[in-house]
Scaffold this motif. Sequence first.
Motif, PDB file in Angstrom:
ATOM      1  N   ILE A 195      18.603  49.339  77.717  1.00  0.00           N
ATOM      2  CA  ILE A 195      19.483  48.413  78.457  1.00  0.00           C
ATOM      3  C   ILE A 195      18.658  47.319  79.111  1.00  0.00           C
ATOM      4  O   ILE A 195      19.009  46.125  79.085  1.00  0.00           O
ATOM      5  N   GLU A 196      17.522  47.712  79.728  1.00  0.00           N
ATOM      6  CA  GLU A 196      16.665  46.710  80.379  1.00  0.00           C
ATOM      7  C   GLU A 196      16.117  45.723  79.357  1.00  0.00           C
ATOM      8  O   GLU A 196      16.044  44.520  79.600  1.00  0.00           O
ATOM      9  N   LEU A 197      15.733  46.255  78.165  1.00  0.00           N
ATOM     10  CA  LEU A 197      15.213  45.370  77.118  1.00  0.00           C
ATOM     11  C   LEU A 197      16.292  44.413  76.632  1.00  0.00           C
ATOM     12  O   LEU A 197      16.046  43.229  76.397  1.00  0.00           O
ATOM     13  N   THR A 198      17.531  44.924  76.493  1.00  0.00           N
ATOM     14  CA  THR A 198      18.650  44.065  76.086  1.00  0.00           C
ATOM     15  C   THR A 198      18.899  42.968  77.112  1.00  0.00           C
ATOM     16  O   THR A 198      19.151  41.801  76.786  1.00  0.00           O
ATOM     17  N   ASP A 233       7.778  41.964  76.056  1.00  0.00           N
ATOM     18  CA  ASP A 233       6.725  42.656  75.308  1.00  0.00           C
ATOM     19  C   ASP A 233       6.267  43.912  76.051  1.00  0.00           C
ATOM     20  O   ASP A 233       6.042  44.961  75.440  1.00  0.00           O
ATOM     21  N   ARG A 234       6.122  43.776  77.409  1.00  0.00           N
ATOM     22  CA  ARG A 234       5.704  44.955  78.173  1.00  0.00           C
ATOM     23  C   ARG A 234       6.752  46.062  78.089  1.00  0.00           C
ATOM     24  O   ARG A 234       6.419  47.241  77.958  1.00  0.00           O
ATOM     25  N   LEU A 235       8.025  45.679  78.186  1.00  0.00           N
ATOM     26  CA  LEU A 235       9.090  46.688  78.079  1.00  0.00           C
ATOM     27  C   LEU A 235       9.089  47.338  76.697  1.00  0.00           C
ATOM     28  O   LEU A 235       9.312  48.540  76.566  1.00  0.00           O
ATOM     29  N   ASP A 267       6.498  47.727  74.735  1.00  0.00           N
ATOM     30  CA  ASP A 267       5.370  48.648  74.661  1.00  0.00           C
ATOM     31  C   ASP A 267       5.658  49.932  75.435  1.00  0.00           C
ATOM     32  O   ASP A 267       5.331  51.041  74.972  1.00  0.00           O
ATOM     33  N   GLY A 268       6.273  49.776  76.623  1.00  0.00           N
ATOM     34  CA  GLY A 268       6.617  50.946  77.411  1.00  0.00           C
ATOM     35  C   GLY A 268       7.620  51.838  76.690  1.00  0.00           C
ATOM     36  O   GLY A 268       7.533  53.065  76.717  1.00  0.00           O
ATOM     37  N   GLN A 269       8.590  51.202  76.027  1.00  0.00           N
ATOM     38  CA  GLN A 269       9.583  51.973  75.281  1.00  0.00           C
ATOM     39  C   GLN A 269       8.921  52.726  74.125  1.00  0.00           C
ATOM     40  O   GLN A 269       9.249  53.889  73.852  1.00  0.00           O
ATOM     41  N   LYS A 270       7.956  52.086  73.453  1.00  0.00           N
ATOM     42  CA  LYS A 270       7.259  52.739  72.346  1.00  0.00           C
ATOM     43  C   LYS A 270       6.493  53.960  72.844  1.00  0.00           C
ATOM     44  O   LYS A 270       6.547  55.038  72.229  1.00  0.00           O
ATOM     45  N   ASP A 271       5.763  53.792  73.970  1.00  0.00           N
ATOM     46  CA  ASP A 271       5.024  54.929  74.525  1.00  0.00           C
ATOM     47  C   ASP A 271       5.962  56.057  74.925  1.00  0.00           C
ATOM     48  O   ASP A 271       5.655  57.240  74.722  1.00  0.00           O
TER      49      ASP A 271
END
Length: 388
Positions: free
Chosen positions: A20-23, A100-102, A104-108
């Motif tokens: 949701i935050e990424l969207t 981009d940071r979000l 990367d965080g989502q991937k981790d």
Amino acid sequence: MAELREKETKAKEETGSFEIELTKKRQALEYEQRNLDRISGETERLSSDLHDAEESLKGSEEEAETRKGSIETIRGTIEAAKKAQDEASIRLKENQEIRDRLADGQKDFFEKRESLANSISGLEKDLIRLQNRLDKVNESMEEKINYMWDEYQLTVSDAQALDIVKRDDLPEMKKEIDSLKKEIRNIGDVNVAAIEDYRVLMERYNFLKKQHDDILKSEEDLREVIAELQKLMTDQFTEKFEEIKKEFDRVFIRLFGGGHGRIELIDEEDILETGVQIIAQPPGKKLTNMMQMSGGEKALTAICLLFAIQNLKPSPFCLLDEIEAALDENNVLQFAEYLKSLSKNTQFIVITHRRGTMESADRLYGITMQEKGVSVMVSVDLIEKDLK
């Protein structure tokens, strides 16, 4: 295992929050890009106007002074547009970095969730395998107990009670040995493989006992993990509940026009299992439990709690289905005004029949049947109407 599954469920919920935050950030980027495109178009249009003004200045000396003022105004507008374009570019770059940071965080987070799921799956397989081994051990022990009874008429407690008595009378011991040998000869053939059977059985017993100890150790480790998860969930729930508590009182005062609202835990000793009670004090009334309020007051209090949770972490999109149906006209206007103030960060779609809510909307959509059996959708853009 149920607690581990709860952890996985919470991990999924946190993944949904990340998405949701990424969207939201993506929508902000699109919005900034549209502003940038609009500013670029405006800059080109103003540049064209400047060019036309300069051409007209060359051909007409009489309009020189007038055009000169227009040129200065246009130049100022162009400079302002360029400045706005630069600021929009900076904001766009910052939002891209945040996105981009979000990402990367989502991937981790996905990798951690997958690792946790694999660990849970492995533990479940080990538990099933060890349980099967334990069943086989119990079955083998039962067989040995039955064999001991069939062959020697001894129970487990009887066998454990047997003991060797130490004696110093050697002649008497020899006499007893001879007697026992005679009894053995009278018994008949002896199973010479009994010692080997005993050795094999002891090896099997020691192996299974080690497996049993491993199971107990795994159980202890799982209990420690569960206790750690419960503490983490308790701390997070307590922190967020305090934030919701403060925000609920603020929203309550805003929508009711005064008074106080409070939410409390029924049992603070058992935070993960307790319920929540709502205490409200509308303006001019005494403090009371929510269940003692009128229907309209209950509905408005529930709306306050909904918006309190929404305000802590606004979502980019929200659908409301006639939540203000039980409110009177004054409270409907208060609700619509507050909802309008929240639309800066969240897009709301409201299903309603209340006039006050519809008057505050940006766009209206309705279904009418002008002819029998034929439904037609009607839409009204209130924003364009106000601009005209």
